[in-house]
Design an enzyme around this catalytic site. Structure first.
Site, PDB file in Angstrom:
ATOM      1  N   ARG A 224      -7.272  -3.292   7.554  1.00  0.00           N
ATOM      2  CA  ARG A 224      -6.805  -3.050   6.188  1.00  0.00           C
ATOM      3  C   ARG A 224      -7.914  -2.330   5.424  1.00  0.00           C
ATOM      4  NH1 ARG A 224      -2.401  -3.716   7.817  1.00  0.00           N
ATOM      5  NH2 ARG A 224      -0.929  -5.355   7.282  1.00  0.00           N
ATOM      6  N   HIS A 272      -2.325   5.395   8.231  1.00  0.00           N
ATOM      7  CA  HIS A 272      -1.824   4.060   8.615  1.00  0.00           C
ATOM      8  C   HIS A 272      -0.753   4.167   9.712  1.00  0.00           C
ATOM      9  CE1 HIS A 272      -1.242  -0.316   7.016  1.00  0.00           C
ATOM     10  NE2 HIS A 272      -0.979  -0.260   8.309  1.00  0.00           N
TER      11      HIS A 272
HETATM   12  C1  OXD Z   1       1.059  -4.333  10.275  1.00  0.00           C
HETATM   13  C2  OXD Z   1       0.720  -2.961   9.893  1.00  0.00           C
HETATM   14  O1  OXD Z   1       0.556  -5.280   9.679  1.00  0.00           O
HETATM   15  O2  OXD Z   1       1.483  -2.032  10.248  1.00  0.00           O
HETATM   16  O3  OXD Z   1       1.874  -4.489  11.200  1.00  0.00           O
HETATM   17  O4  OXD Z   1      -0.287  -2.724   9.244  1.00  0.00           O
END
Ligand code: OXD
Length: 309
Positions: A224, A272
């Site tokens: 993250r 992402h």
């Molecule tokens: C998840 C993401 O948590 O895609 O699956 O970040």
């Protein structure tokens, strides 16, 4: 009873089709068209509006549309006591492993440097790196982190993993707890962050952590954006202490166009996509949990609200 599908990010048609393949009778309500809120007993969510889940008096299960659940737990008005389950899916894990291996291998084999050589028109060979002597550190060795660590170990890298509580993984040197973080970092020439985002891990990739990595180390973040203190990483890249960073996640997302990461010569970034939840495979643990919910059986992949994962 009905399942509420609550995500602006995921395709409700694809998810409904996947769910109906396994649970043909399932009543699915696509938010914000909820119908009678009293009908909803489960919710499949990604980044729901804070407080929204309080509107459903009969809600009995919250299902995350991803492996991470910080997007659920970040809601200060999350209804208490309702179980939260995350997705554990070999497809999702496999995507993360592919990305981690690609990013680590790119640094290990100097491909970032050869990319620059090509842009400059330089024909030059660098010494062949020694795989067995390359220390790779995986920060967070849960479901996804341990799969990444084991895949890298299978290539012959010297892989260590760090976790909050001790874990034993074949072929992986394990470090646990805050007191072992520094020795773990000292041997991590390539650091891969796969931690859950919790109050304990927010901002963990800061100046102090970066300083504890060997000079010339690389950082890969597929967890993250909130794990990284961006100003500290940029300073460490500019000073040369950190030689490169591959970042797939940011705070906020989308990464604003003016953010220095976009044009930083030592940063490789992706939007992402390290892995994406594929409804065709990720639906299996979700359908299984819905079946268990209606049969009153123990649920799978539950999250501990206290630890945040
Ligand atoms: C998840 C993401 O948590 O895609 O699956 O970040």
């Amino acid at each position: 009873m009905a399942l509420l599908f609550l995500s602006k990010h995921d395709d409700p048609t694809r998810w409904s089709a996947a769910l109906h393949r396994h649970l043909p009778e399932l009543d699915i309500r696509i938010w914000p068209e909820t119908g009678d809120v009293g009908d909803i007993d489960s919710a499949l969510v990604w980044n729901h509006p804070p407080g929204e889940l309080n509107r459903y008096p009969n809600l009995r299960l919250i299902l995350s549309l991803g492996a991470g659940v910080n997007h659920v737990l970040d809601d200060p008005d999350l209804p208490p006591g309702i179980p939260i389950a995350r997705i554990v899916d070999p497809g999702l894990t496999g995507g993360m492993v592919e990305y981690a291996v690609w990013a680590a291998m790119r640094y290990h084999r100097n491909l970032d440097v050869y990319e620059r050589f090509q842009r400059e028109g330089t024909w030059k060979k660098l010494p062949m790196p020694d795989t067995a002597r390359r220390g790779i550190g995986v920060l967070g060795i849960g479901e996804i982190g341990s799969a990444c660590a084991q895949a890298l170990s299978a290539f012959g890298f010297s892989v260590a993993g760090w976790s909050r509580t001790p874990r034993t993984l074949e072929g992986i040197v394990s470090y646990a707890g805050n007191e072992s973080l520094k020795p773990f970092l000292a041997r991590s020439e390539i650091l891969i962050c796969v931690l859950p985002l919790t109050t304990a891990t927010r901002g963990i990739i800061n100046a102090e952590l970066l300083e504890a990595l060997p000079k010339g180390a690389f950082v890969i973040n597929i967890a993250r954006g909130g794990h990284v203190v961006d100003a500290d990483l940029l300073a460490a890249l500019d000073s040369g202490h950190i030689a490169g960073a591959t970042l797939d996640v940011f705070q906020p997302e989308p990464l604003p166009p003016e953010h220095p990461y976009w044009r930083h010569p030592k940063v490789t970034l992706t939007p992402h996509i390290a892995s994406l939840t594929n409804p065709d495979t990720a639906v299996l643990p979700i359908a299984e949990n819905l079946r268990r919910l209606s049969a009153g059986q123990p649920l799978l992949h539950l999250v501990d609200r206290e630890s945040g994962y």
